[in-house]
Write a protein that holds these residues in place. Sequence first.
Motif, PDB file in Angstrom:
ATOM      1  N   GLN A 106      -8.110  -1.208   7.873  1.00 34.37           N
ATOM      2  CA  GLN A 106      -7.568   0.133   8.068  1.00 34.37           C
ATOM      3  C   GLN A 106      -7.997   1.030   6.915  1.00 34.37           C
ATOM      4  O   GLN A 106      -7.972   0.627   5.753  1.00 34.37           O
ATOM      5  CB  GLN A 106      -6.049   0.061   8.141  1.00 34.37           C
ATOM      6  N   ARG A 107      -8.377   2.255   7.251  1.00 35.88           N
ATOM      7  CA  ARG A 107      -8.784   3.213   6.222  1.00 35.88           C
ATOM      8  C   ARG A 107      -7.625   3.505   5.289  1.00 35.88           C
ATOM      9  O   ARG A 107      -6.480   3.594   5.724  1.00 35.88           O
ATOM     10  CB  ARG A 107      -9.228   4.526   6.863  1.00 35.88           C
ATOM     11  N   PRO A 108      -7.912   3.695   4.014  1.00 33.34           N
ATOM     12  CA  PRO A 108      -6.841   4.059   3.079  1.00 33.34           C
ATOM     13  C   PRO A 108      -6.240   5.415   3.437  1.00 33.34           C
ATOM     14  O   PRO A 108      -6.928   6.306   3.927  1.00 33.34           O
ATOM     15  CB  PRO A 108      -7.550   4.135   1.721  1.00 33.34           C
ATOM     16  N   ARG A 167      -9.080  -2.314  -2.279  1.00 26.81           N
ATOM     17  CA  ARG A 167      -8.898  -3.378  -1.286  1.00 26.81           C
ATOM     18  C   ARG A 167      -9.728  -3.080  -0.042  1.00 26.81           C
ATOM     19  O   ARG A 167     -10.345  -3.977   0.544  1.00 26.81           O
ATOM     20  CB  ARG A 167      -7.426  -3.534  -0.924  1.00 26.81           C
ATOM     21  N   TYR A 168      -9.783  -1.812   0.378  1.00 24.74           N
ATOM     22  CA  TYR A 168     -10.589  -1.439   1.539  1.00 24.74           C
ATOM     23  C   TYR A 168     -12.062  -1.778   1.298  1.00 24.74           C
ATOM     24  O   TYR A 168     -12.730  -2.327   2.188  1.00 24.74           O
ATOM     25  CB  TYR A 168     -10.443   0.051   1.845  1.00 24.74           C
ATOM     26  N   LYS A 218       0.649   3.673   2.069  1.00 22.84           N
ATOM     27  CA  LYS A 218       1.043   3.964   3.445  1.00 22.84           C
ATOM     28  C   LYS A 218       2.249   3.117   3.852  1.00 22.84           C
ATOM     29  O   LYS A 218       3.125   3.584   4.560  1.00 22.84           O
ATOM     30  CB  LYS A 218      -0.124   3.720   4.390  1.00 22.84           C
ATOM     31  N   SER A 220       0.841  -1.189   0.000  1.00 20.72           N
ATOM     32  CA  SER A 220       0.000   0.000   0.000  1.00 20.72           C
ATOM     33  C   SER A 220       0.879   1.241   0.000  1.00 20.72           C
ATOM     34  O   SER A 220       2.067   1.180   0.326  1.00 20.72           O
ATOM     35  CB  SER A 220      -0.906   0.017   1.230  1.00 20.72           C
ATOM     36  N   ILE A 274      -2.564   4.040  -4.301  1.00 21.12           N
ATOM     37  CA  ILE A 274      -3.657   4.602  -3.496  1.00 21.12           C
ATOM     38  C   ILE A 274      -4.993   4.069  -3.989  1.00 21.12           C
ATOM     39  O   ILE A 274      -5.857   3.673  -3.196  1.00 21.12           O
ATOM     40  CB  ILE A 274      -3.610   6.139  -3.517  1.00 21.12           C
ATOM     41  N   ARG A 275      -5.166   4.027  -5.301  1.00 23.28           N
ATOM     42  CA  ARG A 275      -6.398   3.483  -5.888  1.00 23.28           C
ATOM     43  C   ARG A 275      -6.580   2.032  -5.457  1.00 23.28           C
ATOM     44  O   ARG A 275      -7.674   1.618  -5.061  1.00 23.28           O
ATOM     45  CB  ARG A 275      -6.326   3.591  -7.409  1.00 23.28           C
ATOM     46  N   ASN A 276      -5.497   1.248  -5.496  1.00 25.71           N
ATOM     47  CA  ASN A 276      -5.566  -0.152  -5.073  1.00 25.71           C
ATOM     48  C   ASN A 276      -5.923  -0.262  -3.590  1.00 25.71           C
ATOM     49  O   ASN A 276      -6.656  -1.169  -3.195  1.00 25.71           O
ATOM     50  CB  ASN A 276      -4.247  -0.869  -5.351  1.00 25.71           C
ATOM     51  N   ASP A 277      -5.380   0.646  -2.778  1.00 28.46           N
ATOM     52  CA  ASP A 277      -5.714   0.649  -1.350  1.00 28.46           C
ATOM     53  C   ASP A 277      -7.213   0.856  -1.140  1.00 28.46           C
ATOM     54  O   ASP A 277      -7.832   0.191  -0.307  1.00 28.46           O
ATOM     55  CB  ASP A 277      -4.949   1.747  -0.612  1.00 28.46           C
ATOM     56  N   PHE A 278      -7.802   1.782  -1.894  1.00 24.37           N
ATOM     57  CA  PHE A 278      -9.239   2.029  -1.769  1.00 24.37           C
ATOM     58  C   PHE A 278     -10.049   0.821  -2.228  1.00 24.37           C
ATOM     59  O   PHE A 278     -11.023   0.437  -1.577  1.00 24.37           O
ATOM     60  CB  PHE A 278      -9.653   3.281  -2.557  1.00 24.37           C
TER      61      PHE A 278
END
Length: 106
Positions: free
Chosen positions: A43-45, A67-68, A5, A3, A61-65
């Motif tokens: 966990q929030r993106p 996945r979230y 982060k 991610s 970041i797009r992938n994090d969202f």
Amino acid sequence: MTSFKDIWILNDLVANLAFGSRTLIVFLFLADSAVAGTCLAPQRPFVPGDLRAAQEYANLIRNDFERYIQDIQIHFRCLDQERSRAFEEAKEVSEEYGRFLGLLDE
């Protein structure tokens, strides 16, 4: 998948690796065992406030969202299952308590 982060904090992790490596391993072990028996929310993106960093890591970041969104749906299903399990357990405990009270009345 890494991610944004994770990459963002990687510099701090590397700087403290000698001290924190054992602690990190223990934490990961405990976190993994904790997840197995509970419904932990994902966990929030993280979105950086820096536009340049946001543009540079846009795909991560797009992938994090994405996945979230998948993980929160799994979390909701887990909560639904836990609610059903807890309701059934409470029903059984109430019945056991009723039997217990019945024994005392005899």
